[in-house]
Write an enzyme that holds these catalytic residues in place. Sequence first.
Site, mmCIF file in Angstrom:
data_model
loop_
_atom_site.group_PDB
_atom_site.id
_atom_site.type_symbol
_atom_site.label_atom_id
_atom_site.label_comp_id
_atom_site.label_asym_id
_atom_site.label_seq_id
_atom_site.Cartn_x
_atom_site.Cartn_y
_atom_site.Cartn_z
ATOM 1 N N GLY A 41 36.232 28.070 39.671
ATOM 2 C CA GLY A 41 35.397 29.514 40.230
ATOM 3 C C GLY A 41 35.475 30.471 39.368
ATOM 4 O O GLY A 41 36.398 30.772 38.426
ATOM 5 N N GLN B 192 34.080 38.913 36.336
ATOM 6 C CA GLN B 192 34.757 38.110 35.047
ATOM 7 C C GLN B 192 34.053 38.111 33.720
ATOM 8 O O GLN B 192 34.440 37.933 32.734
ATOM 9 C CB GLN B 192 35.424 36.749 35.594
ATOM 10 C CG GLN B 192 36.465 36.986 36.651
ATOM 11 C CD GLN B 192 36.825 35.573 37.316
ATOM 12 O OE1 GLN B 192 36.270 34.867 37.969
ATOM 13 N NE2 GLN B 192 37.986 35.533 36.693
ATOM 14 N N CYS C 9 44.073 32.011 37.423
ATOM 15 C CA CYS C 9 42.677 32.873 37.359
ATOM 16 C C CYS C 9 42.517 33.110 35.879
ATOM 17 O O CYS C 9 43.262 33.251 34.950
ATOM 18 C CB CYS C 9 43.031 34.329 37.689
ATOM 19 S SG CYS C 9 41.921 35.575 37.449
ATOM 20 N N LEU C 10 41.201 32.712 35.589
ATOM 21 C CA LEU C 10 40.496 32.730 34.193
ATOM 22 C C LEU C 10 40.731 34.052 33.593
ATOM 23 O O LEU C 10 40.793 34.239 32.297
ATOM 24 C CB LEU C 10 39.071 32.093 34.057
ATOM 25 C CG LEU C 10 38.631 30.827 34.606
ATOM 26 C CD1 LEU C 10 37.411 30.477 34.811
ATOM 27 C CD2 LEU C 10 39.605 29.805 33.592
ATOM 28 N N HIS D 217 39.695 34.100 46.878
ATOM 29 C CA HIS D 217 40.122 34.573 45.435
ATOM 30 C C HIS D 217 38.949 35.121 44.724
ATOM 31 O O HIS D 217 38.983 36.214 44.254
ATOM 32 C CB HIS D 217 40.757 33.331 44.638
ATOM 33 C CG HIS D 217 41.076 33.582 43.179
ATOM 34 N ND1 HIS D 217 42.223 33.717 42.732
ATOM 35 C CD2 HIS D 217 40.367 34.150 42.344
ATOM 36 C CE1 HIS D 217 42.366 33.938 41.470
ATOM 37 N NE2 HIS D 217 40.928 34.239 40.903
ATOM 38 N N GLU D 218 37.786 34.424 44.663
ATOM 39 C CA GLU D 218 36.425 35.080 43.921
ATOM 40 C C GLU D 218 35.949 36.297 44.806
ATOM 41 O O GLU D 218 35.586 37.238 44.158
ATOM 42 C CB GLU D 218 35.402 33.841 43.944
ATOM 43 C CG GLU D 218 36.012 32.820 43.236
ATOM 44 C CD GLU D 218 36.551 33.105 42.065
ATOM 45 O OE1 GLU D 218 36.226 34.023 41.396
ATOM 46 O OE2 GLU D 218 37.309 32.002 41.483
ATOM 47 N N HIS E 108 37.821 39.305 43.574
ATOM 48 C CA HIS E 108 37.086 39.797 42.321
ATOM 49 C C HIS E 108 36.018 40.867 42.738
ATOM 50 O O HIS E 108 35.729 41.881 41.905
ATOM 51 C CB HIS E 108 36.659 38.713 41.372
ATOM 52 C CG HIS E 108 37.646 37.846 40.786
ATOM 53 N ND1 HIS E 108 38.585 38.563 39.751
ATOM 54 C CD2 HIS E 108 38.207 36.740 40.676
ATOM 55 C CE1 HIS E 108 39.396 37.849 39.392
ATOM 56 N NE2 HIS E 108 39.231 36.454 39.680
HETATM 57 ZN ZN ZN Z 1 40.187 34.682 39.295
#
Ligand code: ZN
Length: 181
Positions: A50, A55, A105-106, A147-148, A151
């Site tokens: 995701g 991000q 998380c990236l 989660h997304e 963000h």
């Molecule tokens: Zn994330």
Amino acid sequence: MAELPILTWPDTRLASCCMPVEFACRGLGSDLLSLVQDMFDTMYAAPGRGLAAPQVGVLKRLFVMDCGWKGAAGHTDDEGATPMVMINPKIQWVCKETVPYHEGCLSIPGVLTEVYRPEEIRVRWQDQDGIEREGAFSGFEARCIQHEMDHLEGRITFDHLLPEARIDAEAQYRAAREDTR
Ligand code: ZN
């Protein structure tokens, strides 16, 4: 194929509330369509399942995800791939039961954070053509969407932790970053 740099915490853009995406008469404009393509390229290359627009520094309410994809970096045509774009998503309903899971998380590389979330949700969103969609999700997909969506509100996994656990998680993150330098 264009990979975008992924911002890492504590970049302040990851703490910003994102603006709704506005649609022209025929869906997304070409700049946002190419952003979506670049976000998929970036997510698959990372690799991750995701990626939200903030991000990559774009403060708009959209994210891409693919919870079925299990391939290695660069293989976007793997069996099981289920690429999805959610634009202006809104949670319609959540179940009462929350379940824990250690989320990566990236933007917080090297750290998994235990987050409790409802395991079933119902969501409304717009697709790339601006068409309203609605669906029910459970398990990992429900978690990934939440989660997304966090963000898009400028929230990260650390924001779910109690103060002491957060101090530990942040220390772990700093240590992980120093190791990779
Ligand atoms: Zn994330």
